[in-house]
Design an enzyme around this catalytic site. Structure first.
Site, mmCIF file in Angstrom:
data_model
loop_
_atom_site.group_PDB
_atom_site.id
_atom_site.type_symbol
_atom_site.label_atom_id
_atom_site.label_comp_id
_atom_site.label_asym_id
_atom_site.label_seq_id
_atom_site.Cartn_x
_atom_site.Cartn_y
_atom_site.Cartn_z
ATOM 1 N N HIS A 1 0.899 -1.317 0.481
ATOM 2 C CA HIS A 1 0.015 -0.258 -0.144
ATOM 3 C C HIS A 1 0.095 1.438 0.418
ATOM 4 C CE1 HIS A 1 -3.604 -1.965 1.598
ATOM 5 N NE2 HIS A 1 -3.893 -2.157 0.545
ATOM 6 N N HIS B 1 0.825 4.144 13.330
ATOM 7 C CA HIS B 1 0.125 3.808 12.631
ATOM 8 C C HIS B 1 -1.425 4.505 12.346
ATOM 9 C CE1 HIS B 1 -1.989 2.173 8.865
ATOM 10 N NE2 HIS B 1 -1.465 2.011 8.318
ATOM 11 N N ASP C 1 1.262 4.411 1.487
ATOM 12 C CA ASP C 1 1.826 4.682 2.743
ATOM 13 C C ASP C 1 2.867 4.183 3.476
ATOM 14 O OD1 ASP C 1 -0.578 2.707 3.054
ATOM 15 O OD2 ASP C 1 -0.633 3.391 5.528
HETATM 16 ZN ZN LIG Z 1 -1.234 1.951 6.309
HETATM 17 ZN ZN LIG Z 2 -2.310 -1.029 4.231
#
Ligand SMILES: [Zn+2]
Ligand SMILES: [Zn+2]
Length: 313
Positions: free
Chosen positions: A63, A266, A65
């Site tokens: 992903h 996160h 991020d």
């Molecule tokens: Zn993430």
């Molecule tokens: Zn993720």
């Protein structure tokens, strides 16, 4: 000693004081990263621990991020004068993802070696750390947590050295791992050491629901760095839909693992001040803290029967 810094503590999207996911770790005079969200190179520069000592990067999953900072990181490594191979581990598809992410990166002054992890994860070694990659539950996408162990050499036992008639002048050499002579016999460091000593264990895992592998590999860790994407119970539908955790779920994992300390990271952009909601995790596991960008930590070897000594700052 194992040191680290949560360079970026944001999930999904960055906000002004919360960059995207990245953890810097250093041990044995070398360093490595876990995840490399957009802007990771800025966090490293701010931290001041350097680029040159970085030997590798572990990517939890693909992903954006967690991996869009890779091109910038490689350019910063080049500017720092790197010549040695830089290693990157990630899920299957790493080669394709890197080709895409690095299409704008000119030929580098150093080789980059890519290592694709099999679905069941596996063991690897980086900067003197023994690392176990284990699969977690982030919906359909392959995603790994990492159990990281800094081993500790067994202590030198002077009694054994005396028994073998090793001259005191040679003890320092044995302590430094060298083989020495005692009369007609060779004495190796292993011959004069005592019991194995407990090392330091850190587990990093974000972007997952609670799952069996997370329970298994967090067992007895000194420090857990787990995701706290959503703080409160009312966010459970989002946590289930997006395959993330609530603070209380991370806290429960830490309690069941009998961990030393839990640091949440996160965070969702909707979570303005994670500190405000820490009780949701502390009701499950009291020794819980919220990470912030640039937060550093130090872990020292534990005494017998204890957890590693930890300082957060
Ligand atoms: Zn993430
Ligand atoms: Zn993720």
């Amino acid at each position: 000693m194992l040191e680290g810094c949560t360079l970026g503590t944001g999930g999904t999207l960055p906000i002004p004081d919360r960059a995207l996911s990245s953890l810097y770790l250093r041990a044995n005079g070398q360093a490595m990263l876990i995840d490399c969200g957009e802007g990771t190179q800025v966090g490293i520069r701010r931290l001041g621990w350097g680029f040159k000592c970085l030997d590798g990067l572990l990517l939890t999953h693909f992903h954006g991020d967690h991996c869009t900072g890779v091109a910038g990181l490689l350019l910063s490594l080049e500017k720092a004068g790197r010549e040695e191979t830089f290693h990157i581990w990630g899920p299957r598809g790493l080669k394709r993802v890197m080709e895409g992410l690095c299409v704008i990166v000119p030929p580098l002054s150093f080789p980059v070696m890519l290592h694709e992890l099999p679905p069941e994860g596996g063991e690897l070694s980086l900067i003197g750390l023994d690392i176990r990659a284990f699969p977690v539950d982030h919906g359909g996408i392959p995603c790994y947590g990492f159990r990281i162990h800094l081993p500790r050499a067994a202590a030198f036992d002077p009694e054994k050295a005396r028994e073998l008639n090793v001259p005191v002048t040679e003890w320092k050499n044995l302590q430094e791992g060298k083989t020495v002579r005692a009369g007609i016999r060779e004495v190796t460091p292993e011959m004069v050491t005592g019991e194995a000593r407990k090392g330091i264990t850190l587990v990093f895992s974000t972007d997952t629901r609670p799952c069996e592998t997370l329970t298994r590999y967090t067992r007895d860790a000194d420090l857990l760095i787990l995701e706290g994407m959503y703080a409160t119970e009312d966010k459970r539908p989002q946590a289930l839909k997006n395959h993330h955790m609530l603070f209380s779920e991370a806290g429960r994992i830490a309690r069941e693992a009998d961990a030393g300390c839990l640091v949440l990271t996160h965070f969702s952009t909707s979570l303005e001040d994670p500190e405000e909601h820490l009780d949701a995790a502390r009701n499950e596991f009291a020794n819980t803290f919220a990470a912030r960008d640039g937060m550093t930590f130090v872990l020292r070897y534990p005494k017998e029967g204890e957890k590693a000594w930890i300082a957060l700052s």
